[in-house]
Design a protein around this motif. Structure first.
Motif, PDB file in Angstrom:
ATOM      1  N   VAL A 192       0.936  -0.919   0.037  1.00  0.00           N
ATOM      2  CA  VAL A 192      -0.263   0.257  -0.409  1.00  0.00           C
ATOM      3  C   VAL A 192       0.491   1.651  -0.453  1.00  0.00           C
ATOM      4  O   VAL A 192       1.372   2.026  -0.756  1.00  0.00           O
ATOM      5  CB  VAL A 192      -1.235   0.131   0.936  1.00  0.00           C
ATOM      6  N   LYS A 193       1.864   1.154   0.633  1.00  0.00           N
ATOM      7  CA  LYS A 193       2.515   2.390   0.720  1.00  0.00           C
ATOM      8  C   LYS A 193       3.159   2.626   0.055  1.00  0.00           C
ATOM      9  O   LYS A 193       3.216   3.419  -0.975  1.00  0.00           O
ATOM     10  CB  LYS A 193       3.959   1.982   1.843  1.00  0.00           C
ATOM     11  N   ILE A 194       3.509   1.829  -1.238  1.00  0.00           N
ATOM     12  CA  ILE A 194       5.002   2.120  -2.820  1.00  0.00           C
ATOM     13  C   ILE A 194       3.523   2.169  -3.701  1.00  0.00           C
ATOM     14  O   ILE A 194       3.733   3.191  -4.868  1.00  0.00           O
ATOM     15  CB  ILE A 194       4.767   0.214  -3.177  1.00  0.00           C
ATOM     16  N   ALA A 195       2.193   1.919  -3.309  1.00  0.00           N
ATOM     17  CA  ALA A 195       0.813   2.210  -4.450  1.00  0.00           C
ATOM     18  C   ALA A 195       1.270   3.158  -4.536  1.00  0.00           C
ATOM     19  O   ALA A 195       0.966   4.515  -4.732  1.00  0.00           O
ATOM     20  CB  ALA A 195       0.027   1.051  -4.306  1.00  0.00           C
ATOM     21  N   ALA A 196       1.055   3.805  -2.851  1.00  0.00           N
ATOM     22  CA  ALA A 196       0.146   5.837  -2.218  1.00  0.00           C
ATOM     23  C   ALA A 196       1.587   6.245  -2.857  1.00  0.00           C
ATOM     24  O   ALA A 196       1.196   7.553  -3.365  1.00  0.00           O
ATOM     25  CB  ALA A 196       0.828   5.547  -0.523  1.00  0.00           C
ATOM     26  N   GLU A 197       2.759   6.095  -3.153  1.00  0.00           N
ATOM     27  CA  GLU A 197       4.044   6.350  -3.470  1.00  0.00           C
ATOM     28  C   GLU A 197       3.794   6.896  -5.234  1.00  0.00           C
ATOM     29  O   GLU A 197       4.005   7.759  -5.483  1.00  0.00           O
ATOM     30  CB  GLU A 197       5.477   6.190  -3.223  1.00  0.00           C
ATOM     31  N   GLN A 198       3.629   5.483  -5.872  1.00  0.00           N
ATOM     32  CA  GLN A 198       3.124   5.904  -6.989  1.00  0.00           C
ATOM     33  C   GLN A 198       1.795   6.454  -7.782  1.00  0.00           C
ATOM     34  O   GLN A 198       1.788   7.259  -8.838  1.00  0.00           O
ATOM     35  CB  GLN A 198       2.842   4.329  -7.550  1.00  0.00           C
ATOM     36  N   GLY A 199       0.745   6.255  -6.719  1.00  0.00           N
ATOM     37  CA  GLY A 199      -0.492   6.698  -7.207  1.00  0.00           C
ATOM     38  C   GLY A 199       0.019   8.869  -7.244  1.00  0.00           C
ATOM     39  O   GLY A 199      -0.937   9.793  -7.985  1.00  0.00           O
ATOM     40  N   HIS A 200       0.759   9.427  -6.493  1.00  0.00           N
ATOM     41  CA  HIS A 200       1.148  10.625  -6.724  1.00  0.00           C
ATOM     42  C   HIS A 200       1.683  11.466  -8.146  1.00  0.00           C
ATOM     43  O   HIS A 200       1.416  12.719  -8.083  1.00  0.00           O
ATOM     44  CB  HIS A 200       2.459  10.387  -5.728  1.00  0.00           C
ATOM     45  N   LYS A 201       1.676  10.637  -8.910  1.00  0.00           N
ATOM     46  CA  LYS A 201       2.477  10.764 -10.047  1.00  0.00           C
ATOM     47  C   LYS A 201       1.198  10.772 -11.180  1.00  0.00           C
ATOM     48  O   LYS A 201       1.514  11.158 -12.320  1.00  0.00           O
ATOM     49  CB  LYS A 201       3.491   9.830 -11.212  1.00  0.00           C
ATOM     50  N   PHE A 202       0.265  10.411 -10.432  1.00  0.00           N
ATOM     51  CA  PHE A 202      -1.399  10.109 -11.313  1.00  0.00           C
ATOM     52  C   PHE A 202      -2.239  10.935 -10.972  1.00  0.00           C
ATOM     53  O   PHE A 202      -3.120  10.358  -9.186  1.00  0.00           O
ATOM     54  CB  PHE A 202      -0.930   8.755 -11.531  1.00  0.00           C
ATOM     55  N   ALA A 203      -2.906  11.108 -11.757  1.00  0.00           N
ATOM     56  CA  ALA A 203      -4.662  11.761 -11.335  1.00  0.00           C
ATOM     57  C   ALA A 203      -5.331  10.547 -11.773  1.00  0.00           C
ATOM     58  O   ALA A 203      -5.468   9.891 -12.268  1.00  0.00           O
ATOM     59  CB  ALA A 203      -5.155  12.984 -12.382  1.00  0.00           C
ATOM     60  N   PRO A 204      -6.165  10.430 -10.818  1.00  0.00           N
ATOM     61  CA  PRO A 204      -7.641   9.540 -10.745  1.00  0.00           C
ATOM     62  C   PRO A 204      -8.275   9.133 -12.182  1.00  0.00           C
ATOM     63  O   PRO A 204      -8.034   8.098 -12.085  1.00  0.00           O
ATOM     64  CB  PRO A 204      -8.435  10.045  -9.656  1.00  0.00           C
ATOM     65  N   ASP A 205      -8.662   9.564 -13.254  1.00  0.00           N
ATOM     66  CA  ASP A 205      -8.849  10.105 -14.310  1.00  0.00           C
ATOM     67  C   ASP A 205      -8.206   9.139 -15.645  1.00  0.00           C
ATOM     68  O   ASP A 205      -7.941   9.033 -16.286  1.00  0.00           O
ATOM     69  CB  ASP A 205      -9.238  11.407 -14.962  1.00  0.00           C
ATOM     70  N   ARG A 206      -6.246   9.792 -14.994  1.00  0.00           N
ATOM     71  CA  ARG A 206      -5.130   9.073 -15.747  1.00  0.00           C
ATOM     72  C   ARG A 206      -5.597   7.862 -15.872  1.00  0.00           C
ATOM     73  O   ARG A 206      -5.031   6.851 -16.267  1.00  0.00           O
ATOM     74  CB  ARG A 206      -4.339   9.719 -15.766  1.00  0.00           C
ATOM     75  N   LEU A 207      -5.109   7.536 -14.235  1.00  0.00           N
ATOM     76  CA  LEU A 207      -4.930   6.340 -13.391  1.00  0.00           C
ATOM     77  C   LEU A 207      -6.352   5.304 -14.696  1.00  0.00           C
ATOM     78  O   LEU A 207      -6.268   3.753 -14.987  1.00  0.00           O
ATOM     79  CB  LEU A 207      -5.325   5.994 -12.526  1.00  0.00           C
ATOM     80  N   GLU A 208      -8.033   5.545 -14.113  1.00  0.00           N
ATOM     81  CA  GLU A 208      -8.831   4.983 -15.476  1.00  0.00           C
ATOM     82  C   GLU A 208      -8.519   4.828 -16.528  1.00  0.00           C
ATOM     83  O   GLU A 208      -8.964   3.428 -17.080  1.00  0.00           O
ATOM     84  CB  GLU A 208      -9.761   5.735 -15.159  1.00  0.00           C
ATOM     85  N   ARG A 209      -8.163   6.280 -17.759  1.00  0.00           N
ATOM     86  CA  ARG A 209      -7.610   5.636 -18.402  1.00  0.00           C
ATOM     87  C   ARG A 209      -6.564   4.784 -18.885  1.00  0.00           C
ATOM     88  O   ARG A 209      -6.546   3.911 -20.226  1.00  0.00           O
ATOM     89  CB  ARG A 209      -7.204   7.455 -19.675  1.00  0.00           C
TER      90      ARG A 209
END
Length: 337
Positions: free
Chosen positions: A288-305
């Motif tokens: 979860v920690k790594i995923a949270a760090e990775q998530g800082h680079k992406f907006a939610p709509d980009r992750l969905e795309r």
């Protein structure tokens, strides 16, 4: 009571007549049982002063009778009873019927020469039950460590092996080997033999020696893409392809990781801790920690795309509309861009 407090008490000679150990972190639980055995039973007596029972096949009455029978040629005895499902809300599948109230009677006047340890392989106990409430003070959880706790555990294990990690190398070890303590312990042993007593393990040493599963390689590949380490990301990709990993499988693993990143990003809005998110998603807190760090680079709509692109790539690969390797390469290049 946590296992560290219990171990400290045991080390000082303050040992409870009964312990209830539960949780999914079996490596820590085995370490605790080994430590208790070492402190309670002298080496020459262990062969006949340690009894083990499976409560799926043996009645609780037998365990309690053993605890009340004087040890043979030894001052103390240790009785370990696994599969103590009656502490949980799960239905007992074994043919043996237990009467937990007899344990409550035993606790009132326990043997002064025996220690009973009940082992429950479950994430939680049923706190509504009288037996669980009554033994709360001697119940020890062995659950997944926090991300920081896991890192500290790795560094402590290195200290016990008389070596240390260079800055960032312990994190790199966890990223490569995963969060399973058994696997980490084996890799730490390997590193200790390589650098020797007083040695320092660098990131390059971890890169050279630590075995990585396909899932961990995908995990690292995505982390490298996120951090724009494109050369290493493609090196990992081509290593996986050389190992005959199927591109479609890699796409599924990449999609799984991005789905986790999106879920963590959404859950973090609710103010949940990494530990709580890990429990909800069925992951280790370090993941979860790594995923949270990775998530800082992406907006939610980009992750969905990205997830939509991966679904389309999966379809094109399976239908033969795109070369599998080329499709995967183009996706990663687009992701980096």
């Amino acid at each position: 009571m946590d296992y560290k407090s219990a171990a400290r008490d045991i080390g000082k000679g303050s040992i409870s007549p009964v312990y209830v150990c539960y949780g999914t972190e079996s490596f820590l639980l085995r370490e605790f049982l080994d430590f208790l055995t070492q402190k309670l039973i002298e080496p020459e007596y262990r062969e006949f002063a340690v009894s083990k029972y499976d409560l799926a096949e043996t009645s609780l009455d037998v365990v309690l009778d053993d605890a009340q029978t004087l040890p043979f040629m030894a001052p103390k005895k240790l009785v370990i009873a696994s599969n103590a499902v009656f502490f949980t809300g799960a239905k007992e599948s074994g043919k043996v019927q237990h009467q937990p109230e007899k344990l409550l009677d035993y606790i009132k006047a326990p043997s002064d020469f025996a220690v009973i340890v009940f082992v429950v392989e479950a994430e939680k106990l049923d706190e509504r039950k009288k037996i669980v409430k009554s033994l709360k003070d001697i119940t020890i959880p062995f659950t997944a460590m926090s991300a920081d706790g896991l890192l500290q555990w790795v560094e402590r294990q290195a200290g016990r092996k008389s070596f240390s990690f260079a800055e960032g190398a312990a994190d790199q070890l966890i990223l490569y080997a995963g969060s399973a303590l058994q696997t980490l312990a084996a890799e730490i042993e390997k590193l200790s033999l390589y650098v020797g007593s007083g040695g320092v393990v660098s990131g390059d040493t971890v890169d050279k020696l630590v075995t990585r599963s396909t899932e961990q390689n995908v995990f690292i590949l995505i982390d490298d893409i996120v951090r724009l380490k494109l050369n290493r990301a493609f090196t990992i990709l081509y290593e996986l392809l050389k190992q005959r990993e199927e591109p479609v499988k890699l796409v599924l693993l990449i999609a799984r990781q991005f789905r986790i990143v999106l879920q963590v990003k959404e859950l973090s809005k609710s103010g949940l801790s990494q530990q709580q998110m890990a429990s909800q998603l069925g992951l280790h807190p370090y993941a979860v920690k790594i995923a949270a760090e990775q998530g800082h680079k992406f907006a939610p709509d980009r992750l969905e795309r990205i997830l939509q692109q991966l679904a389309e790539l999966d379809y094109k690969m399976k239908s033969g509309k795109v070369d599998k390797v080329v499709g995967l390469e183009m996706f990663l290049l687009g992701l980096a861009a």
